[in-house]
Write a protein that holds these residues in place. Structure first.
Motif, PDB file in Angstrom:
ATOM      1  N   LEU A 180      -5.425  -5.721   1.725  1.00 27.55           N
ATOM      2  CA  LEU A 180      -4.119  -5.924   1.079  1.00 27.55           C
ATOM      3  C   LEU A 180      -3.773  -7.405   0.869  1.00 27.55           C
ATOM      4  O   LEU A 180      -3.488  -7.839  -0.247  1.00 27.55           O
ATOM      5  N   ASN A 221       0.865  -1.185   0.000  1.00 27.95           N
ATOM      6  CA  ASN A 221       0.000   0.000   0.000  1.00 27.95           C
ATOM      7  C   ASN A 221       0.894   1.225   0.000  1.00 27.95           C
ATOM      8  O   ASN A 221       1.393   1.622   1.053  1.00 27.95           O
ATOM      9  N   LYS A 277      -8.030  -0.203   2.596  1.00 28.63           N
ATOM     10  CA  LYS A 277      -6.862  -0.756   1.897  1.00 28.63           C
ATOM     11  C   LYS A 277      -6.023  -1.635   2.820  1.00 28.63           C
ATOM     12  O   LYS A 277      -5.428  -2.608   2.373  1.00 28.63           O
TER      13      LYS A 277
END
Lengths: 144, 405
Positions: free
Chosen positions: A130, A35, A126
């Protein structure tokens, strides 16, 4: 949405002591997930034989949510057939995106269901997905 | 400090709530809040004088042009530029830096030349130079840090050589919050015949800046979408255009074009006049207060926060042990065992807004051996109460994640 809905006992436990955070000897595939905005970084390793995820593990750094989510995922997919593992990944991502909300349908996510609260926190989505995106990508490659 | 309370009333957003709590806004390094005066200037422009400047021969367009060009004059005076044509409006500091990289860098650098930047740069003053280095074959060299986070004097002396054609440096590190001696660096660069590019994103809102600087407006109370490039007239005049299109031309024929004079040469397409109106109001606001008072408020908050943070055994601080008198209102930190993103989420739940991540400075974090960090950054409307709330929330962080204190 209170903090206790996100940083549950389960999430704290998995993030403090991730059972599956180690290198995997004999891995058949290894894929990095990243990320860029927050610096979460994991390498997911899988040992796939005859269409079954025999073992999995991960290394890397990240926030409590990404680390706990990854550890729970590895728990869940060990011993599953690859298509089953991919279906679980897609289900988890659907849950976090808020697209799947039916409890019965989400039941087989097991402990990972405890991350459902993240679907109300856009800043942390996010982090939660992931590992699951990385798994989906890795198994897509395997399937080729 | 009484001052901050006085300014707080001008900022409507700071009177609203976040997650049901009043906001302690400590992310001014990313963008500042906007005072009523700036918001009114933008609304006033769109509500009363909106037209495309430099074009129509009608009253509205003339008025829009005046607002836009007045912003240029005010900006020039604000940073001490010799003439308004040395002020180029851009969308932000990133565009300003890219303009120099593309227009000056790609034209003037070649294999064998060297670009010198510092390891503490924001990506916006790093990635463009990487691009120039890759494209021209020039070498990219770094000035590293002393133990206390300041730029290495030795590196400044030894890395800038007769091969150096361009030196780029931020005036204040957006992570460590330390002021760099850009005067000295510019003097060294000029002594070897190199040009010097200074990123003023973190300085121009906080201290009196004396030109040769680049700056983005939204970090100084002004709206997002307007930034400023200052360049010496002769340098800018010799540079080719960056973006091509409307408004930056003199004559256009089927196969060739001649370009407008400065500053129009570098301002292609419809410009952000509303942003310029807001920038003018921001300059008025800051000028009315004066940088002495702004610096005093920030210093008071840092001096108030640091001893308390040092009392907490689980807090690591970065850039807070400078031996020079150059600390600004930025404090980078980590909570032991806890990822910065979790820290920010936990602080957010109490209404405290800080930045978490690498703050667009990955090479600096890597150099410091960090994956990421948290950052609190102050501005003139912050109070000691904001600091109290921040520190109280920090004390909760490890507990939430199940660690003993």
């Amino acid at each position: 949405m209170g903090l206790e809905d996100i940083y549950t006992e389960l999430v704290s436990e998995h993030s403090r002591n991730p059972e599956h955070r180690h290198a995997l000897p004999g891995a058949t595939c290894s894929l990095k997930g990243h990320n860029p905005s927050c610096g979460d970084e994991i390498t997911l390793q899988l040992k796939v034989k005859d269409g079954v995820v025999e073992d999995a593990a991960f290394t890397g750094v990240g926030c409590a949510i990404s680390q706990a989510s990854t550890d729970m995922m590895v728990d869940l997919i060990r011993g599953k057939r690859t298509e089953e593992a991919r279906a679980l990944a897609q289900k988890f991502i659907g849950m976090i995106k808020g697209e799947i909300t039916d409890e019965a349908e989400l039941e087989d996510l097991d402990e990972a269901l405890s991350l459902q609260g993240v679907s109300h926190m856009p800043a942390r989505v996010k982090c939660a997905v992931l590992a699951w995106h990385t798994l989906d990508e890795a198994l897509k490659e395997q399937g080729k | 400090m009484a001052d901050a309370q006085e300014f707080l009333k001008d900022f409507p957003l700071l009177h609203t709530e976040m997650n049901g709590r009043p906001i302690a806004y400590l992310d001014n390094g990313a963008t500042t809040q906007k005072p009523e005066q700036v918001i009114k200037a933008i609304c006033g422009y769109y509500g009363g004088c909106n037209a495309n400047p430099h074009r129509g021969a009608y009253a509205l367009s003339v008025e829009a042009t005046e607002i836009y060009e007045n912003a240029r004059k005010r900006t020039a005076a604000f940073i001490g530029a010799k003439r308004p044509e040395e002020i180029i409006f851009t969308k932000n500091a990133t565009e300003a830096l890219n303009l120099i990289a593309y227009s000056y860098g790609l034209t003037n650098l070649k294999q064998g030349d060297e670009i010198v930047i510092t390891i503490a740069e924001h990506h916006s003053n790093l990635v463009p130079w990487q691009h120039v280095a890759h494209a021209t074959g020039a070498a990219l060299k770094y000035i590293y840090l002393e133990q206390d986070g300041n730029l290495s004097d030795e590196d400044i002396e030894t890395k800038i050589t007769e091969r150096t054609k361009l030196v780029a440096c931020t005036q204040v590190s957006n992570v460590l919050g330390l002021k760099n001696d850009v005067k000295k660096i510019a003097a060294k660069a000029h002594s070897v015949g190199a040009v010097c590019v200074v990123d003023g994103s973190q300085s121009v809102a906080h201290q009196k800046v004396d030109v040769r600087d680049i700056d983005a407006g939204h970090k100084m109370l002004s709206p997002m979408g307007i930034g400023v490039l200052y360049g010496k007239y002769d340098l800018l005049d010799a540079m080719p255009p960056f973006l091509m299109g409307g408004d930056m031309i003199e004559y256009v024929e089927e196969q060739q074009t001649t370009f407008a004079e400065l500053p129009a040469k570098f301002e292609a397409g419809t410009q952000n006049v509303g942003g310029a109106a807001g920038l003018t109001a921001a300059i008025d606001y800051l000028t009315g207060i004066g940088f002495d008072r702004i610096e005093a408020i920030e210093k008071d908050l840092v001096d108030y926060a640091l001893p308390q943070l040092r009392e907490l055994p689980f807090i690591e601080l970065y850039g807070c042990d400078t031996k020079r008198d150059n600390k600004t209102g930025i404090i980078a930190f980590n909570v032991k065992d806890v990822h910065p993103h979790d820290v920010a989420t936990i602080l957010d739940s109490t209404g405290v807004a800080v930045r978490a991540g690498h703050h667009c400075a990955q090479p600096l974090h890597k150099y410091l051996g960090l994956n990421a960090s948290c950052r609190a950054s102050f501005y003139l409307y912050n109070t000691r109460e904001d600091v109290d709330r921040w520190i109280a929330a920090l004390k909760k962080v490890r507990e939430v994640l199940g660690y003993g204190a």
